[in-house]
Write an enzyme that holds these catalytic residues in place. Structure first.
Site, PDB file in Angstrom:
ATOM      1  N   LEU A   1     -57.855 -12.431   2.083  1.00 51.44           N
ATOM      2  CA  LEU A   1     -59.137 -12.415   1.374  1.00 51.44           C
ATOM      3  C   LEU A   1     -59.678 -10.990   1.311  1.00 51.44           C
ATOM      4  O   LEU A   1     -59.502 -10.223   2.258  1.00 51.44           O
ATOM      5  CB  LEU A   1     -60.163 -13.266   2.134  1.00 51.44           C
ATOM      6  CG  LEU A   1     -59.837 -14.744   2.330  1.00 51.44           C
ATOM      7  CD1 LEU A   1     -60.841 -15.377   3.301  1.00 51.44           C
ATOM      8  CD2 LEU A   1     -59.862 -15.466   0.989  1.00 51.44           C
TER       9      LEU A   1
ATOM     10  N   ASP B   1     -54.714 -14.096   6.584  1.00 51.21           N
ATOM     11  CA  ASP B   1     -55.725 -13.308   7.307  1.00 51.21           C
ATOM     12  C   ASP B   1     -55.579 -13.405   8.821  1.00 51.21           C
ATOM     13  O   ASP B   1     -56.461 -12.953   9.556  1.00 51.21           O
ATOM     14  CB  ASP B   1     -57.131 -13.798   6.916  1.00 51.21           C
ATOM     15  CG  ASP B   1     -57.527 -13.344   5.519  1.00 51.21           C
ATOM     16  OD1 ASP B   1     -57.739 -12.140   5.339  1.00 51.21           O
ATOM     17  OD2 ASP B   1     -57.567 -14.199   4.607  1.00 51.21           O
TER      18      ASP B   1
ATOM     19  N   GLU C   1     -60.147 -11.296  15.829  1.00 52.23           N
ATOM     20  CA  GLU C   1     -61.529 -11.188  16.329  1.00 52.23           C
ATOM     21  C   GLU C   1     -62.419 -12.343  15.864  1.00 52.23           C
ATOM     22  O   GLU C   1     -63.308 -12.786  16.587  1.00 52.23           O
ATOM     23  CB  GLU C   1     -62.166  -9.871  15.843  1.00 52.23           C
ATOM     24  CG  GLU C   1     -63.639  -9.762  16.202  1.00 52.23           C
ATOM     25  CD  GLU C   1     -64.283  -8.475  15.709  1.00 52.23           C
ATOM     26  OE1 GLU C   1     -64.771  -7.721  16.548  1.00 52.23           O
ATOM     27  OE2 GLU C   1     -64.293  -8.208  14.483  1.00 52.23           O
ATOM     28  N   ASP C   2     -62.148 -12.823  14.657  1.00 47.15           N
ATOM     29  CA  ASP C   2     -63.029 -13.836  14.085  1.00 47.15           C
ATOM     30  C   ASP C   2     -62.900 -15.209  14.735  1.00 47.15           C
ATOM     31  O   ASP C   2     -63.733 -16.078  14.520  1.00 47.15           O
ATOM     32  CB  ASP C   2     -62.754 -13.956  12.580  1.00 47.15           C
ATOM     33  CG  ASP C   2     -63.173 -12.683  11.862  1.00 47.15           C
ATOM     34  OD1 ASP C   2     -64.240 -12.154  12.197  1.00 47.15           O
ATOM     35  OD2 ASP C   2     -62.406 -12.211  11.001  1.00 47.15           O
TER      36      ASP C   2
ATOM     37  N   ARG D   1     -59.289 -20.020   6.697  1.00 43.95           N
ATOM     38  CA  ARG D   1     -58.970 -19.370   7.970  1.00 43.95           C
ATOM     39  C   ARG D   1     -59.100 -20.302   9.183  1.00 43.95           C
ATOM     40  O   ARG D   1     -58.838 -19.883  10.311  1.00 43.95           O
ATOM     41  CB  ARG D   1     -59.864 -18.131   8.154  1.00 43.95           C
ATOM     42  CG  ARG D   1     -59.655 -17.086   7.063  1.00 43.95           C
ATOM     43  CD  ARG D   1     -60.175 -15.736   7.465  1.00 43.95           C
ATOM     44  NE  ARG D   1     -59.560 -15.304   8.702  1.00 43.95           N
ATOM     45  CZ  ARG D   1     -60.008 -14.316   9.457  1.00 43.95           C
ATOM     46  NH1 ARG D   1     -61.051 -13.638   9.076  1.00 43.95           N
ATOM     47  NH2 ARG D   1     -59.394 -13.997  10.591  1.00 43.95           N
TER      48      ARG D   1
ATOM     49  N   ARG E   1     -70.436 -15.485   5.990  1.00 41.07           N
ATOM     50  CA  ARG E   1     -69.525 -16.260   6.850  1.00 41.07           C
ATOM     51  C   ARG E   1     -70.220 -16.969   8.014  1.00 41.07           C
ATOM     52  O   ARG E   1     -69.698 -17.940   8.552  1.00 41.07           O
ATOM     53  CB  ARG E   1     -68.447 -15.332   7.429  1.00 41.07           C
ATOM     54  CG  ARG E   1     -67.548 -14.675   6.411  1.00 41.07           C
ATOM     55  CD  ARG E   1     -66.556 -15.658   5.828  1.00 41.07           C
ATOM     56  NE  ARG E   1     -65.735 -15.034   4.810  1.00 41.07           N
ATOM     57  CZ  ARG E   1     -64.640 -14.336   5.039  1.00 41.07           C
ATOM     58  NH1 ARG E   1     -64.213 -14.178   6.278  1.00 41.07           N
ATOM     59  NH2 ARG E   1     -63.966 -13.813   4.045  1.00 41.07           N
TER      60      ARG E   1
ATOM     61  N   HIS F   1     -69.182  -8.508   7.304  1.00 51.95           N
ATOM     62  CA  HIS F   1     -69.601  -8.866   8.667  1.00 51.95           C
ATOM     63  C   HIS F   1     -70.513  -7.789   9.246  1.00 51.95           C
ATOM     64  O   HIS F   1     -70.519  -6.656   8.771  1.00 51.95           O
ATOM     65  CB  HIS F   1     -68.380  -8.928   9.583  1.00 51.95           C
ATOM     66  CG  HIS F   1     -67.498 -10.119   9.401  1.00 51.95           C
ATOM     67  ND1 HIS F   1     -66.131 -10.027   9.346  1.00 51.95           N
ATOM     68  CD2 HIS F   1     -67.789 -11.435   9.298  1.00 51.95           C
ATOM     69  CE1 HIS F   1     -65.614 -11.239   9.213  1.00 51.95           C
ATOM     70  NE2 HIS F   1     -66.584 -12.115   9.173  1.00 51.95           N
TER      71      HIS F   1
ATOM     72  N   CYS G   1     -61.481  -5.930  14.341  1.00 49.98           N
ATOM     73  CA  CYS G   1     -61.055  -7.242  13.800  1.00 49.98           C
ATOM     74  C   CYS G   1     -59.675  -7.646  14.287  1.00 49.98           C
ATOM     75  O   CYS G   1     -59.318  -8.824  14.249  1.00 49.98           O
ATOM     76  CB  CYS G   1     -61.014  -7.209  12.276  1.00 49.98           C
ATOM     77  SG  CYS G   1     -62.463  -6.502  11.543  1.00 49.98           S
TER      78      CYS G   1
HETATM   79  C1  CIR Z   1     -61.478 -11.941   5.748  1.00 49.79           C
HETATM   80  O1  CIR Z   1     -62.021 -11.823   4.654  1.00 49.79           O
HETATM   81  O2  CIR Z   1     -61.761 -12.854   6.498  1.00 49.79           O
HETATM   82  C2  CIR Z   1     -60.435 -10.932   6.161  1.00 49.79           C
HETATM   83  N1  CIR Z   1     -59.763 -10.463   5.004  1.00 49.79           N
HETATM   84  C3  CIR Z   1     -61.064  -9.784   6.907  1.00 49.79           C
HETATM   85  C4  CIR Z   1     -61.624 -10.190   8.215  1.00 49.79           C
HETATM   86  C5  CIR Z   1     -62.224  -9.056   8.957  1.00 49.79           C
HETATM   87  N2  CIR Z   1     -62.629  -9.458  10.245  1.00 49.79           N
HETATM   88  C6  CIR Z   1     -63.623  -8.937  10.915  1.00 49.79           C
HETATM   89  O3  CIR Z   1     -64.403  -8.153  10.415  1.00 49.79           O
HETATM   90  N3  CIR Z   1     -63.812  -9.374  12.160  1.00 49.79           N
END
Ligand code: CIR
Length: 269
Positions: free
Chosen positions: A25, A70, A75-76, A95, A141, A172, A263
């Site tokens: 993404l 992704d 981290e997410d 995700r 998000r 974020h 991340c």
């Molecule tokens: C997303 O859009 O979820 C991923 N392409 C990027 C996630 C980045 N994660 C973060 O900042 N912790």
């Protein structure tokens, strides 16, 4: 990751990009919409891994997951505070399945395990720890319900937390700021009026970085050193001026899909 304290980075979980990474993404905030290059991303990720090995951390490397473009952005998928974990429900539907292996890997090491409940949504990338205060982004998000559940978890652990509305142009909260040690906070110039850090201790110096280096505001502080992204001279300079040792890493392929340094990792002790 942005919830570990400055001192508790002993183990790190990472997951290399999968071949599907070019379909990750992206808001194209940092690019003209070019797709990331898988082979270069692997090289950059290897450097990331080797850096932590050289710093003496125990690096746990998960298998890449083709199904989830992704999934290198671990981290997410977990919010670890002093070895207590809150597993969020990620804000992007594509995700959600990424979390399974992380749950299996982390859970045996945790003192307590908590789960975000429906209908809450929160991404780990929306949490920034400054010393012992947590700032949580309300973003595309992370919604009020998810953020409130996470705040309840923090309150039980005895921590203060405050909400910050993430400007629409940013994915974020960690896309915009970081605290490489308990006395420093890096933010981009243009976000100064939007990012209100309530009750920030007076000992914390806010360093404003030119907007052109917004991506460089995401850093990782570790053992007196700071890992920064390659190509951000102002960020480098302000940190060197404050006596910090810098490690620069190439991040172009992750930046193309909104991923920053924090991340790519989850820390626990
Ligand atoms: C997303 O859009 O979820 C991923 N392409 C990027 C996630 C980045 N994660 C973060 O900042 N912790």
């Amino acid at each position: 990751m942005a919830t570990s304290s400055f001192f508790d980075k002993k183990n790190i979980i990472v997951r290399p990009p999968s071949k599907s990474f070019s379909n990750a993404l992206t808001t194209s905030q940092f690019t003209n919409g070019e797709k990331p290059d898988y082979n270069l991303a692997i090289k950059q990720h290897n450097k990331y891994i080797n850096t932590f090995k050289e710093l003496g951390l125990n690096v746990i490397i998960l298998e890449p997951e083709e199904e989830y473009p992704d999934s290198c952005f671990v981290e997410d998928q977990a919010l670890i505070i002093d070895n207590n974990v809150f597993f969020p429900i990620p804000g992007a539907p594509s995700r959600i399945g990424e979390q399974k292996k992380i749950v299996q890997t982390l859970s045996p090491h945790m003192k307590s395990i908590h789960w975000c409940k429906e209908p809450g949504r929160i991404d780990g990338g929306d949490v920034v720890r400054v010393g012992d205060i947590f700032y949580i982004g309300l973003s595309s998000r992370s919604d009020k319900n998810g953020v409130t559940q996470f705040q309840e978890f923090l309150t039980k652990l005895g921590y203060e937390s405050y909400i910050i509305k993430v400007p629409d142009f940013s994915l974020h909260l960690t896309t915009l700021c970081s605290s490489p040690n308990p006395n420093l906070l890096l933010i981009p110039e243009g976000s100064h009026d939007d990012l209100i850090f309530t009750n920030l201790p007076q000992s914390v110096e806010i360093i404003t970085i030119p907007d052109i280096e917004t991506y460089g505001c995401n850093t990782i502080g570790i053992n007196g050193k700071v890992i920064i992204s390659e190509g951000y001279p102002s960020v480098k300079q302000v940190l060197i001026e404050r006596g910090l040792e810098i490690i620069e890493l190439p991040m172009s392929e992750f930046r193309a899909v909104d991923g920053s340094l924090t991340c790519l990792s989850l820390f626990f002790h």
